[in-house]
Design an enzyme around this catalytic site. Sequence first.
Site, PDB file in Angstrom:
ATOM      1  N   ARG A 102      12.716   0.189   8.613  1.00  0.00           N
ATOM      2  CA  ARG A 102      11.665  -0.227   9.162  1.00  0.00           C
ATOM      3  C   ARG A 102      10.305   0.546   9.363  1.00  0.00           C
ATOM      4  NH1 ARG A 102      10.015  -4.769  12.969  1.00  0.00           N
ATOM      5  NH2 ARG A 102       8.723  -4.033  14.640  1.00  0.00           N
ATOM      6  N   THR A 106       3.055  -1.228   9.434  1.00  0.00           N
ATOM      7  CA  THR A 106       3.072  -2.607   9.087  1.00  0.00           C
ATOM      8  C   THR A 106       4.126  -3.226   9.185  1.00  0.00           C
ATOM      9  OG1 THR A 106       4.311  -1.206   6.992  1.00  0.00           O
ATOM     10  CG2 THR A 106       1.553  -0.809   7.419  1.00  0.00           C
ATOM     11  N   ASP A 198      16.123  -4.424  19.187  1.00  0.00           N
ATOM     12  CA  ASP A 198      16.863  -3.734  17.978  1.00  0.00           C
ATOM     13  C   ASP A 198      18.377  -3.724  17.508  1.00  0.00           C
ATOM     14  OD1 ASP A 198      17.463  -1.123  16.256  1.00  0.00           O
ATOM     15  OD2 ASP A 198      14.689  -1.100  15.999  1.00  0.00           O
ATOM     16  N   ASP A 201      19.103   0.032  16.825  1.00  0.00           N
ATOM     17  CA  ASP A 201      19.867   1.018  18.062  1.00  0.00           C
ATOM     18  C   ASP A 201      20.471   0.460  19.231  1.00  0.00           C
ATOM     19  OD1 ASP A 201      17.377   1.903  17.301  1.00  0.00           O
ATOM     20  OD2 ASP A 201      15.810   0.922  18.981  1.00  0.00           O
TER      21      ASP A 201
END
Length: 211
Positions: A102, A106, A198, A201
């Site tokens: 990722r 952007t 996330d 993570d």
Amino acid sequence: MEITVVDHPLAAARLTIMRDARTGNDGFRAALADLGAMLVYEASRDLPLESFEVATPVDVAVGHRLANPPIIIPIIRAGLGMIDPALSMIPDAQVGFIGLARDEETHRPVPYLEALPEDLSDRRVFLVDPMLATGGSLLHALRLLADRGARDVTAVCMVSAQPGVDALAGSGLAARLVTATIDPALDEDAYIVPGLGDAGDRLYGPRNIDL
């Protein structure tokens, strides 16, 4: 586009554990494994079977097995956590890999790995990724699969955001979606709200770790 939201008490309980900010890496992995197996179970509901005779201790019964097991393709890194639960349900499935990072500025996917069969035209594909946020990663993966002839793809995502679902529905790409929930929104960093943070993570720890 066909969408299945798995509405089951056990799925809801595992999803709650994954959402909880207090859940550590080990608890998150365990809940993800359970929920992943449940979603793959549901995604497999219409897989074709073939029949054969099997000897029981007392007689002969009609047995069943998958006529053409699907190929499981995780979008890594977070999708790696869904391989074992998928294979626990479909142990004779093959596995491919699509690696997408990722871009934090952007929010677009950055491809770095593609390990797939050249021809997927006669294969059922389960594309697995815990999160469907903007839809960018999933759409990129679906285009890769379409380029290899895939015509029967089921995306298995634990948490889906409505913007990502809308992007998938409007893409013109043929795919079904099996998910445990559809959350309403994304925040300014393109994370699902309320989401679960996330997933990569929470499975494996932060990307950048000082050793």
